[in-house]
Design a protein around this motif. Structure first.
Motif: not given
Lengths: 486, 191
Positions: B5, B8-9, B12-13, B16-17, B20, B24, B28
């Motif tokens: 878990x 995987x987190x 994915x994070x 995702x980050x 993002x 940004x 900026x």
């Protein structure tokens, strides 16, 4: 595949990182802005400093020229000086209200009796920095800038040592003639002397010696050419004549000009025996005239000798500075003391030695004058148009190269201790490696190095046109009469 | 094979980050970069501007010094101020115009004449003479007005004044700053 939802902790972490980027950017921007602000502040400070310095320089110099205005009082001098500073600041866009001034007059006298010699001006100005007064790491106070200037108006003791030999009357009439009073160089020289005198003030003194050469007195046979021998006690300088050492207070500036134009002095510069020159006697006479003047105070007064000569080094056959190398004695063995007419007309080795000896002695006399604190200016005259029928430009001998001109310049610069010139390096003909080469400090005539020449530095001015003399003398007079000293 | 878990987190994070953050960063950058450029080139431009002003200030001072020595100090021998200024300009003008072709210069000489102040001479470049901020023409000004508006030092003990003005249109070298327009640099020295 099922993906478990993001835990709260991870969401917080991602938010933290994004926030960090913004904070980082803001910090970076703040630093960049701060440094840009500092750059602007430094620029403004520098700008204000320049404004202040220029204003106080101009005011101090202008005030030094007002010192001797008839009837001016100390308070009026201070008021006018301050007004000049404020005028300059105001016209440059600096608010006079943001500036404060202090004017100092020296010597200070509560009784208002002693003449002012020095004017000091100090100005401070406040301005509001953008960032420098709030930056915590800058402790220096950047809100105030200051500038100061000190100008002097000195009592001048000038002696003019003037070459009146035959070549100074070259253009009109026979050589050495003063027919029709048309001697071009002397006529121009007179105009120059008068323009110089017009710059002087009542407290100044002026003396004048002319030098030429009497028959049989080419050189002083008793002079050892030792640098310690000032050749004063031989009584042989009969070709040198003292003219005047006139306190301006007695005759006034205009009065002295009139004296120079009336008998018997009108003819003082008009005698032109054809002979080589002995400028050393003129320099010696001038030195004694100034230092022997009971009113001369070497500590506060300015003593200057202005030496004119269109004389030629006549080193033909050597075309280098060997004879003037440290020691200055190479060519002085069996030194002849006079020239026969045949030797004068037929240039030979003996004649050359005589002429070189004169230059060496002149250099020695200039050094002695400097040792007494006097400044020596040397004006080298020449004639590029070869108007003089027998001699070419700068009185070089027929057929000789321009190296003599170069040697003459170097020697005149050495007489004046003109370090700007003496430190130069140049070659007579850059296309000819064998031509005369002067390499600055390595070739100082008659001394091993510049430190051996003590006393104040002077200036050598060379001109090929005697018509320039008026401007040259005016420039010298102006530069020594009113001067910024710091 | 199953991922844990945690792994995987993070994967994915991270993906995702990363996506993002790229966005940004661009935003900026789009905000910060022009500001940084503005500040950088602005500081550079300001330095050039100051350098030009320093040059002209020095020119004004030195020309004024020369004119002062030639035309103000000698009170008896010099009677024609125009000739005097012409001489000074003839001596230095060629050097000035050859080294600083964009500079306009004017030298002015004023003299107190009873209760009025006369312009006694003017020399320099045509543009300088045309743009002088000091009074010109043949009509004398009263001493009071001259003192109030121009040179307060003028008076019985300061009867002659030389003013040297230097103008130069400062062309902003960076197109970024053309929004501010060109500046006219003005330097003046009063002796």
């Amino acid at each position: 595949m099922n993906v478990a939802p993001m835990s709260p902790a991870i969401r917080i972490a991602s938010f933290r990182e994004r926030g960090f980027a913004v904070v980082f950017a803001m910090l970076a921007l703040f630093v960049v802005i701060a440094f840009s602000g500092m750059a602007l502040d430094f620029g403004r400070l520098q700008r204000r400093q320049t404004d202040l310095q220029h204003a106080v320089d101009a005011a101090a110099l202008a005030a030094s020229a007002m010192v001797f205005e008839a009837g001016i009082t100390r308070s009026e001098l201070e008021r006018t000086t301050e007004a000049l500073v404020r005028d300059n600041l105001r016209m440059r866009g600096v608010s006079p209200a943001s500036s404060s001034l202090a004017i100092g007059l020296q010597p200070h006298s509560l009784l208002d009796t002693e003449p002012v010699r020095q004017i000091s001006v100090r100005a401070t100005s406040a301005l509001d920095p953008l960032v420098m007064d709030i930056a915590p790491f800058i402790t220096q106070d950047f809100t105030v800038v200051a500038a100061s200037a000190v100008a002097e108006s000195r009592r001048i003791f000038t002696c003019l040592a003037i070459d009146t030999s035959g070549s100074m009357c070259e253009n009109d009439g026979p050589v050495g003639s003063i027919a029709n009073n048309n001697c071009e160089e002397v006529r121009d020289l007179k105009a120059g002397v008068i323009s110089y005198v017009q710059l002087m003030r009542p407290e100044d003194y002026l003396g004048m010696w002319r030098f030429s050469q009497g028959p049989g007195n080419d050189l002083d046979s008793n002079c050892s050419f030792d640098r310690a021998d000032d050749c004063e006690n031989d009584g042989r300088h009969i070709a040198v004549e003292a003219l005047v050492m006139v306190p301006m207070t007695r005759v006034g500036r205009d009065g002295l000009v009139q004296i120079l134009q009336r008998p018997p002095y009108q003819n003082v510069l008009d005698s032109h025996p054809y002979t080589p020159t002995n400028g050393y006697s003129g320099l010696q006479g001038c030195r004694l005239q100034i230092t022997g003047n009971p009113n001369y105070n070497g500590a506060v007064d300015y003593g200057a000798i202005i030496y004119f000569s269109d004389g030629v080094p006549w080193t033909a056959g050597e075309s280098d500075l060997t004879a003037f190398s440290p020691g200055c004695s190479v060519e002085l063995d069996n030194y002849p003391t006079s020239l026969t007419a045949a030797q004068r007309s037929n240039y030979d080795d003996i004649a050359r030695k005589v002429h070189m000896g004169r230059w060496i002695n002149t250099i020695n006399q200039a050094d002695l004058a400097r040792n007494s604190g006097l400044t020596v200016y040397a004006i080298a005259l020449g004639d590029p148009n070869a108007k003089y029928p027998r001699l070419d430009a700068f009185q070089g001998l027929p057929g000789t190269s321009s190296s003599e001109t170069l040697v003459k310049d170097i020697l005149m610069a050495r007489i004046a201790n003109d370090q700007v010139f003496l430190q130069k390096e140049f070659q007579e003909d850059t296309n000819d490696p064998n031509s005369l080469r002067y390499s600055g400090a390595a070739n100082f005539p008659c001394v091993p190095d510049r430190d051996s020449i003590r006393g104040p530095e002077g200036k050598m001015v060379q001109t090929a046109d005697s018509g320039d003399l008026r401007q040259i003398l005016r420039d010298i007079g102006l530069s020594i009469k009113a001067k910024l000293v710091r | 094979m199953c991922q844990s878990r945690r792994e995987l987190t993070v994967n994915l994070l991270g993906k995702n980050l990363l996506g993002k953050e790229q966005g940004v960063a661009f935003v900026e950058l789009a905000i910060i970069f022009p500001i940084v450029l503005f500040l950088f080139f602005g500081t550079f431009e300001y330095g050039l501007y100051l350098q030009t002003r320093e040059k002209n200030a020095s020119l004004s001072k030195q020309l004024g010094n020369a004119a002062f020595r030639d035309c103000v100090i000698p009170p008896a021998g010099q009677t024609n101020d125009q000739t005097c200024l012409d001489d000074v300009w003839a001596e230095f003008g060629g050097f000035v115009t050859s080294n600083s072709p964009d500079v306009e210069v004017v030298l002015s000489a004023y003299r107190l004449n009873g209760g009025t102040v006369d312009l006694r001479g003017r020399a320099g470049t045509p543009g300088g003479v045309a743009n002088s901020r000091f009074p010109g023409g043949s009509n004398p000004l009263s001493l009071a007005i001259f003192r109030r508006d121009y040179v307060s030092a003028m008076g019985p003990f300061k009867q002659r004044v030389v003013v040297v003005e230097v103008f130069e249109r400062y062309d902003v070298r960076d197109a970024f700053f053309n929004v501010f327009g060109n500046q006219t640099i003005y330097e003046v020295t009063i002796y």
